[in-house]
Design an enzyme around this catalytic site. Sequence first.
Site, PDB file in Angstrom:
ATOM      1  N   HIS A 110     -28.131  -5.381 -21.974  1.00 43.72           N
ATOM      2  CA  HIS A 110     -28.175  -3.959 -21.584  1.00 43.72           C
ATOM      3  C   HIS A 110     -29.406  -3.723 -20.706  1.00 43.72           C
ATOM      4  O   HIS A 110     -29.317  -3.157 -19.623  1.00 43.72           O
ATOM      5  CB  HIS A 110     -28.219  -3.119 -22.861  1.00 43.72           C
ATOM      6  CG  HIS A 110     -28.315  -1.649 -22.620  1.00 43.72           C
ATOM      7  ND1 HIS A 110     -27.287  -0.923 -22.057  1.00 43.72           N
ATOM      8  CD2 HIS A 110     -29.300  -0.758 -22.879  1.00 43.72           C
ATOM      9  CE1 HIS A 110     -27.650   0.358 -21.986  1.00 43.72           C
ATOM     10  NE2 HIS A 110     -28.869   0.483 -22.475  1.00 43.72           N
ATOM     11  N   HIS A 149     -26.001   5.152 -30.430  1.00 44.98           N
ATOM     12  CA  HIS A 149     -25.123   6.184 -29.862  1.00 44.98           C
ATOM     13  C   HIS A 149     -23.851   6.328 -30.691  1.00 44.98           C
ATOM     14  O   HIS A 149     -23.344   5.341 -31.240  1.00 44.98           O
ATOM     15  CB  HIS A 149     -24.707   5.833 -28.423  1.00 44.98           C
ATOM     16  CG  HIS A 149     -25.799   5.997 -27.419  1.00 44.98           C
ATOM     17  ND1 HIS A 149     -26.118   7.211 -26.850  1.00 44.98           N
ATOM     18  CD2 HIS A 149     -26.662   5.095 -26.890  1.00 44.98           C
ATOM     19  CE1 HIS A 149     -27.121   7.049 -25.998  1.00 44.98           C
ATOM     20  NE2 HIS A 149     -27.479   5.777 -26.001  1.00 44.98           N
ATOM     21  N   ASP A 203     -29.139  -0.242 -27.960  1.00 47.06           N
ATOM     22  CA  ASP A 203     -27.919  -0.125 -27.145  1.00 47.06           C
ATOM     23  C   ASP A 203     -27.284  -1.484 -26.875  1.00 47.06           C
ATOM     24  O   ASP A 203     -26.598  -1.665 -25.866  1.00 47.06           O
ATOM     25  CB  ASP A 203     -28.252   0.537 -25.785  1.00 47.06           C
ATOM     26  CG  ASP A 203     -28.481   2.035 -25.913  1.00 47.06           C
ATOM     27  OD1 ASP A 203     -28.282   2.578 -27.008  1.00 47.06           O
ATOM     28  OD2 ASP A 203     -28.855   2.653 -24.895  1.00 47.06           O
ATOM     29  N   ASP A 246     -33.808   7.948 -22.682  1.00 45.25           N
ATOM     30  CA  ASP A 246     -33.254   8.609 -23.881  1.00 45.25           C
ATOM     31  C   ASP A 246     -33.668   7.883 -25.167  1.00 45.25           C
ATOM     32  O   ASP A 246     -33.262   8.265 -26.266  1.00 45.25           O
ATOM     33  CB  ASP A 246     -31.723   8.749 -23.786  1.00 45.25           C
ATOM     34  CG  ASP A 246     -30.987   7.423 -23.710  1.00 45.25           C
ATOM     35  OD1 ASP A 246     -31.486   6.496 -23.034  1.00 45.25           O
ATOM     36  OD2 ASP A 246     -29.912   7.303 -24.330  1.00 45.25           O
ATOM     37  N   HIS A 247     -34.488   6.844 -25.042  1.00 43.33           N
ATOM     38  CA  HIS A 247     -35.030   6.129 -26.208  1.00 43.33           C
ATOM     39  C   HIS A 247     -36.553   6.251 -26.318  1.00 43.33           C
ATOM     40  O   HIS A 247     -37.119   5.891 -27.346  1.00 43.33           O
ATOM     41  CB  HIS A 247     -34.630   4.647 -26.149  1.00 43.33           C
ATOM     42  CG  HIS A 247     -33.144   4.449 -26.238  1.00 43.33           C
ATOM     43  ND1 HIS A 247     -32.527   3.883 -27.322  1.00 43.33           N
ATOM     44  CD2 HIS A 247     -32.147   4.792 -25.388  1.00 43.33           C
ATOM     45  CE1 HIS A 247     -31.215   3.878 -27.129  1.00 43.33           C
ATOM     46  NE2 HIS A 247     -30.968   4.415 -25.958  1.00 43.33           N
ATOM     47  N   HIS A 303     -35.158   2.647 -21.771  1.00 47.81           N
ATOM     48  CA  HIS A 303     -34.420   3.800 -21.237  1.00 47.81           C
ATOM     49  C   HIS A 303     -34.990   5.120 -21.770  1.00 47.81           C
ATOM     50  O   HIS A 303     -35.380   5.216 -22.939  1.00 47.81           O
ATOM     51  CB  HIS A 303     -32.926   3.680 -21.555  1.00 47.81           C
ATOM     52  CG  HIS A 303     -32.230   2.671 -20.682  1.00 47.81           C
ATOM     53  ND1 HIS A 303     -31.044   2.067 -21.022  1.00 47.81           N
ATOM     54  CD2 HIS A 303     -32.590   2.153 -19.475  1.00 47.81           C
ATOM     55  CE1 HIS A 303     -30.685   1.224 -20.060  1.00 47.81           C
ATOM     56  NE2 HIS A 303     -31.600   1.254 -19.115  1.00 47.81           N
ATOM     57  N   HIS A 324     -35.810  -0.493 -26.271  1.00 52.72           N
ATOM     58  CA  HIS A 324     -35.793  -0.761 -24.822  1.00 52.72           C
ATOM     59  C   HIS A 324     -36.281   0.463 -24.068  1.00 52.72           C
ATOM     60  O   HIS A 324     -36.497   1.520 -24.652  1.00 52.72           O
ATOM     61  CB  HIS A 324     -34.413  -1.230 -24.361  1.00 52.72           C
ATOM     62  CG  HIS A 324     -33.330  -0.189 -24.437  1.00 52.72           C
ATOM     63  ND1 HIS A 324     -32.882   0.318 -25.636  1.00 52.72           N
ATOM     64  CD2 HIS A 324     -32.609   0.446 -23.473  1.00 52.72           C
ATOM     65  CE1 HIS A 324     -31.932   1.204 -25.400  1.00 52.72           C
ATOM     66  NE2 HIS A 324     -31.746   1.320 -24.101  1.00 52.72           N
TER      67      HIS A 324
HETATM   68 ZN    ZN Z   1     -30.057   2.178 -22.998  1.00 58.46          ZN
END
Ligand code: ZN
Length: 267
Positions: A115, A170, A132, A59-60, A57, A55
């Site tokens: 998410h 995570h 996530d 941090d990905h 985001h 996805h």
């Molecule tokens: Zn995420």
Amino acid sequence: MSELQISPIPAFTDNYFWLLERNGKAVVVDPGEAGPVTRALADRRLELAAILVTHHHLDHIGGLATLKAQSPVVVYGPAAEADRIPGLTRTLAEGDRLRLEALGVEFEVWEVPGHTLGHIAYVADGFVLCGDTLFSAGCGRLFEGTPEQMHRSLSRLAALPPATRVYCTHEYTLANLAFAATVEPDSAPLSDEIVRVRGLRARQLPSLPSTIGHERRINPFLRAADPAVAVSVRRQSGRPLDSEVEVFAALRRWKDGFRAPPQTQGR
Ligand SMILES: [Zn+2]
């Protein structure tokens, strides 16, 4: 051909970029930054063959530009989020099959909105890369999707064979377990799991991967149909909550406002 190995590259505070490797070739999942990936590849003398994204985001995906500049690999990711993932080269949607020749692995692509709206999971024989969406003892926050969507996404994942390994992105397990034990205070599997995961984390070992069968026993977000969970959520919300989806939605809201006691807080 040697066996497929999957190991976590820890990054930021609590992210794992999963590294899949076989015969000197590697595929990394959701690289939020390049540095730790580059170091892991060099340390293990691996050649990056592809990147998978679940996805949009940051941090990905934050490491995509640098990793692509270092080696021009194909970046696979969700078609529905293509405009939000700079560097994506191959888009995937529900039902697509992705065969990674370098690893000898084939994935089925599932759209698992909740998410984010375009979130995808990579489902292989024996394991799933779920980003996530599903965490051990928890699930992703509903940033874009509805409780109905997330409930459906999690129900699909929960129906995978019990031995399916679950690679979440995570290390939230201890904090999730503190909440799960608040929802189901009498659960023996949960109290055993808290002891086990505290032991792992004290030695700085990952609590992941989990398995689908294990999550069905300890994860309240896969257990909205269980009377113990439903009764607990009804009591907390003060509402009748007539359907499993309503229980799930109230459970997710409860978790959003939950603060774990200090001794059980995860990183
Ligand atoms: Zn995420």
